[in-house]
Design a protein around this motif. Structure first.
Motif, PDB file in Angstrom:
ATOM      1  N   THR A  16       9.197 -25.101 -56.058  1.00  0.00           N
ATOM      2  CA  THR A  16       9.521 -24.880 -57.460  1.00  0.00           C
ATOM      3  C   THR A  16       9.452 -26.227 -58.156  1.00  0.00           C
ATOM      4  O   THR A  16       9.129 -27.244 -57.531  1.00  0.00           O
ATOM      5  N   CYS A  30      13.363 -23.050 -62.342  1.00  0.00           N
ATOM      6  CA  CYS A  30      13.477 -21.735 -61.717  1.00  0.00           C
ATOM      7  C   CYS A  30      13.852 -21.936 -60.248  1.00  0.00           C
ATOM      8  O   CYS A  30      13.262 -22.772 -59.564  1.00  0.00           O
ATOM      9  N   ASP A  35       8.352 -18.688 -59.408  1.00  0.00           N
ATOM     10  CA  ASP A  35       8.380 -17.454 -60.196  1.00  0.00           C
ATOM     11  C   ASP A  35       9.744 -16.785 -60.223  1.00  0.00           C
ATOM     12  O   ASP A  35       9.873 -15.648 -60.669  1.00  0.00           O
ATOM     13  N   VAL A 244       0.110 -22.337 -57.889  1.00  0.00           N
ATOM     14  CA  VAL A 244       0.368 -21.768 -59.209  1.00  0.00           C
ATOM     15  C   VAL A 244      -0.498 -22.468 -60.247  1.00  0.00           C
ATOM     16  O   VAL A 244      -0.850 -23.644 -60.108  1.00  0.00           O
ATOM     17  N   THR A 249       6.187 -20.604 -68.089  1.00  0.00           N
ATOM     18  CA  THR A 249       5.717 -19.417 -68.784  1.00  0.00           C
ATOM     19  C   THR A 249       5.893 -19.605 -70.282  1.00  0.00           C
ATOM     20  O   THR A 249       6.818 -20.279 -70.746  1.00  0.00           O
ATOM     21  N   ASP A 262       2.526 -16.073 -68.852  1.00  0.00           N
ATOM     22  CA  ASP A 262       3.215 -16.553 -67.657  1.00  0.00           C
ATOM     23  C   ASP A 262       2.180 -17.040 -66.649  1.00  0.00           C
ATOM     24  O   ASP A 262       1.358 -16.258 -66.165  1.00  0.00           O
ATOM     25  N   ARG A 264       2.924 -18.715 -63.696  1.00  0.00           N
ATOM     26  CA  ARG A 264       3.565 -19.077 -62.424  1.00  0.00           C
ATOM     27  C   ARG A 264       3.051 -18.222 -61.261  1.00  0.00           C
ATOM     28  O   ARG A 264       3.818 -17.845 -60.379  1.00  0.00           O
ATOM     29  N   TYR A 265       1.754 -17.977 -61.277  1.00  0.00           N
ATOM     30  CA  TYR A 265       1.124 -17.152 -60.244  1.00  0.00           C
ATOM     31  C   TYR A 265      -0.136 -17.848 -59.756  1.00  0.00           C
ATOM     32  O   TYR A 265      -0.549 -18.875 -60.290  1.00  0.00           O
ATOM     33  N   GLY A 310       0.871 -13.011 -56.615  1.00  0.00           N
ATOM     34  CA  GLY A 310       2.072 -13.825 -56.507  1.00  0.00           C
ATOM     35  C   GLY A 310       1.861 -14.942 -55.501  1.00  0.00           C
ATOM     36  O   GLY A 310       0.917 -14.929 -54.706  1.00  0.00           O
ATOM     37  N   LEU A 317       2.534  -7.669 -60.559  1.00  0.00           N
ATOM     38  CA  LEU A 317       3.013  -8.750 -61.430  1.00  0.00           C
ATOM     39  C   LEU A 317       3.269  -8.202 -62.829  1.00  0.00           C
ATOM     40  O   LEU A 317       2.832  -8.761 -63.831  1.00  0.00           O
ATOM     41  N   VAL A 336       7.230 -12.676 -69.037  1.00  0.00           N
ATOM     42  CA  VAL A 336       7.260 -12.922 -67.596  1.00  0.00           C
ATOM     43  C   VAL A 336       6.407 -11.849 -66.938  1.00  0.00           C
ATOM     44  O   VAL A 336       6.318 -10.720 -67.428  1.00  0.00           O
TER      45      VAL A 336
END
Length: 600
Positions: A16, A30, A35, A244, A249, A262, A264-265, A310, A317, A336
């Motif tokens: 993260t 986060c 995510d 990611v 996001t 978003d 974060r994928y 993810g 997602l 999100v």
């Protein structure tokens, strides 16, 4: 109030990341994954949605002072910020240790000169700022609990609670060091181990020093390349190898607008080009881990290949809006999840195949399933390449026959033919050679405007698209082909901003444009790097170098780039920091270095 996007620094632990503003405020974090729900969401709201400020004390009602200087410690992700105050100078060192147990954010205050009054203000708000946790003492430690989450706060400084915020007021003298740590743990488990900030700092510095030593690039742009590589490493989810696109996001592409997504994928496209850059700069282990992630994510179902997954390979997602957050500078909605996950984007097959091809060519250990996957992808394309799709930019308007998508379908077939010819796979070679020729002919007949001497965004359209700059880079046509040169020059004329950067495609400024969305956006930084690459390829190397160095000047003081540059507001916009900006920075540096196109 959140700072400008370029005011933020990145710290992270490869699982993260947190964003730290110039005034010492962590406005985004986060836990425990990229995510996961944010415990500090002030970046997308106000202080009521969570933050952690650590810096010199200031008068009530005044603005917190900003650091006079900040830098990363050497080639690391350890942030050092210094404030000069009337009473002396103080340094705060922020970092997240590569994880061995609970995720931690460690902040060490060090007196440099004088005696400086300091304050820590910690306001934890779980679930993206919506949930106020229960904060209490447990065996002398401060813990915040809500539902499945607990965050533990440890410091030698004396703390107190006020207005649902945990404070510490203290003074530091020269050489004095006071540490603050937050650690996350599932709320049903035992408390995390007590932190060891100084030992963790030493171990973190050792980790980054050892990692950077593997870099094989030693050219004139080494500082920019290494900082970009460190950023890409920080965006890698270590347990799985997923990468990611960005750790944030809903940072807007259009300040005050709706272009908020978003990131974060793991986009297959972004991750594949990241793998390419890592391979070409010496990072084979990261490339191997991503390839293994890809094989697990796609599994036995390449016919239903998603454009993104993810970070552990999750497929669902679903997109939602967080209506309690007012958004970054009132840019709503805050989203999100990402509803584009199930779009059809045929270019992804080309990016993935190109990445697997490069891994094969650079000697990454053979994986038979990777070759089998590549063959399955081509069998799918054989039946579907003539279909319209949503294209590289994930337009939310109607599907079209995007030229870039067709070009990348050609790339997928071409690289697979090369795999078969090398003897490392079996397939219908002659049939696929014919398929490669058919796709090439289709693009040249239907995606090229003879009158204007340029390829177009989609079949039958008049619009241009910066993704066409990849035609020579992918080997679809040679750089000296008149159609390639015409396309480069047309994009320079029609998609350049006043300061020479490149837009992705035309937007209609307020009405719904080609992408089905209202509003404008900034210059897409990856496209500007692509232009520099193309200029170098067609022999205009001095012009390429000048553009590249203008792009380097857009980085913030720590060498970080968001997704776009707003030429009107003269500021970075979009999610931050952005892999899709740092990867082409590396690629262009490598190309210019190879061509000798650099100053001094």
């Amino acid at each position: 109030m959140a700072g400008r996007i370029e005011d933020y620094a990145l710290i992270g632990d490869m699982q993260t990341a947190a964003l730290v503003c110039r005034d010492g405020t962590v406005d985004w974090l986060c836990l425990p994954r990229f995510d996961s729900h944010a415990i500090f969401a002030g970046l997308l709201g106000t202080g009521e949605h969570g933050f952690w400020r650590l810096g010199p004390a200031y008068a009530p009602g005044a603005e917190p002072p900003t650091a006079a200087r900040r830098t990363y410690r050497g080639d690391s992700l350890i942030l050092e910020s210094e404030w000069d105050t009337p009473r002396g100078t103080v340094r705060v060192t922020d970092f997240m240790p590569p994880r061995d147990g609970a995720p931690q954010v460690i902040r060490i205050v060090e007196g440099v000169s004088g005696r400086v009054p300091m304050r820590s203000e910690l306001r934890m708000r779980f679930s993206y700022g919506r949930v106020v946790p229960w904060v209490h003492k447990h065996e002398g430690r401060t813990v915040a609990v809500a539902g499945p989450d607990s965050v533990w706060f440890d410091t030698e400084a004396e703390t107190y609670g006020k207005a649902l915020t945990t404070y510490a007021d203290f003074t530091v003298s020269p050489g004095e060091r006071i540490a603050f740590t937050i650690s996350w743990e599932p709320s049903h488990k035992e408390p995390p181990a007590l932190p060891e900030p100084e030992q963790s700092l030493e171990a973190t510095e050792d980790f980054w020093r050892d990692w950077v030593e593997h870099c094989t690039y030693h050219g004139p742009y080494r500082e920019a390349v290494v900082r970009s590589l460190i950023t890409l490493k920080a965006l890698t989810y270590a347990p799985t190898g997923g990468i990611v696109a960005a750790p944030t996001t809903s940072l807007p592409e259009d300040i005050g607008g709706v272009r908020n997504w978003d990131y974060r994928y793991t986009w297959l496209r972004d991750a594949a080009i990241t793998l390419s850059s890592l391979l070409r700069t010496g990072y084979r282990e990261e490339a191997r881990a991503w390839r293994e992630w890809l094989l697990r994510a796609v599994a036995g179902d390449p016919e239903n290949l998603q454009i993104m997954y993810g970070i552990a390979g999750e497929r669902e997602l679903g997109e939602a809006e967080l209506d309690w957050l007012p958004g970054y500078e009132n840019s709503t909605p805050v989203r999100v999840g990402n509803g584009a996950a199930h779009q059809l984007q045929l270019d992804v097959y080309g990016e993935v195949t190109e990445a697997l091809h490069l891994a094969h060519m650079t000697g990454l250990s053979r994986n038979d399933y990777a070759s089998l996957l590549q063959l399955k992808l081509i069998r799918y394309l054989e039946d579907h390449w003539q279909e319209p799709d949503e294209g590289i930019w994930e337009v939310r308007g109607p599907r079209r026959h995007f030229v870039h998508s067709k070009v990348m379908a050609w790339v997928a077939v071409d690289r697979t033919i090369k795999l078969i010819e090398s003897g490392d796979a079996d397939g219908p070679l002659e049939r696929w050679k014919q398929l490669r020729d058919d796709i090439h002919r289709d693009v040249c007949e239907k995606g090229y405007d003879k009158e204007r001497n340029t390829f177009t965004q989609s079949y039958g359209s008049q619009e241009l698209d910066a993704s066409l700059l990849l035609i020579p880079q992918m080997g679809f046509l040679p750089p000296d082909d008149k159609r390639v040169i015409g396309t480069i020059e047309a994009i320079q004329r029609e998609l350049s901003t006043s300061d020479g950067f490149i837009l992705r495609y035309p937007t209609e400024g307020g009405s719904e444009g080609v992408d089905g969305l209202p509003g404008d956006e900034g210059a897409f930084l990856a496209c500007s790097f692509w232009m520099a690459d193309d200029l170098a390829m067609i022999g205009r190397v001095d012009e390429a170098r000048r553009l590249f160095e203008k792009l380097l000047a857009l980085r913030n003081d720590l060498g970080l780039l968001a997704e776009e540059w707003d030429p009107r507001l003269q500021r970075q916009v979009g999610n931050f920091p952005q892999a899709f900006s740092h990867v082409p920075l590396i690629d262009t540096a490598l190309r210019l270095t190879a061509s000798g196109a650099y100053g001094g």
